[in-house]
Motif scaffolding. Structure first.
Motif: not given
Length: 143
Positions: A117-137
């Motif tokens: 999911m993190a490898g998907e490209s970011f396009t301006e305006g297409a992402c959620d307002y506050a991106p989710q940060v996933y911490s691997a455990t």
């Protein structure tokens, strides 16, 4: 008290062994995950992922299952009160270990999904307002 032969000697497997084993595994796995939120690999995701949330809860549920197996196994043998074969106590210890291994494998799968999911490209305006940060455990049994 249950006994098992080890190197020709009798070694007693007691209910408190099951409780201690399950508790130590569960607490260790929980500490590992809590520290992972602070020190683990982090992935910034464009969109919130309900799947990652579910996998995280599943892993925590499996860790809780390890603790529960230790408590219930020890309590059941204590309530029973008479000596029995060690098979039940050993099975409870194996089950607690299996729960922790399963939790680590679920977390490893969640991290693989976060990497994709993190490898998907970011396009301006297409992402959620506050991106989710996933911490691997990552766990001890993530191979």
């Amino acid at each position: 008290m249950s006994e098992v032969k080890v190197d020709g000697r009798r070694a007693a497997v007691r209910p408190w062994h099951v409780f201690a084993f399950g508790s130590v595994l569960a607490v260790g796995a929980l500490v590992e995950r809590v520290q992972g939120f602070r020190a683990g690999r982090q992935y910034v995701l464009c969109h919130a992922s309900a799947t990652l949330d579910h996998l995280t809860l599943l892993a925590l549920g499996l860790v809780a299952g390890a603790l529960l197996v230790g408590i219930v196994g020890a309590a059941a043998e204590t309530v029973r009160g008479k000596a029995s074969r060690p098979a039940f106590l050993v099975a409870c210890m194996v089950a607690a270990l299996a729960f922790v291994v399963a939790a680590d494998r679920v977390d490893a799968g969640a991290e693989e999904r976060a990497v994709r999911m993190a490898g998907e490209s970011f396009t301006e305006g297409a992402c959620d307002y506050a991106p989710q940060v996933y911490s691997a455990t990552p766990g001890w049994f993530s191979w």
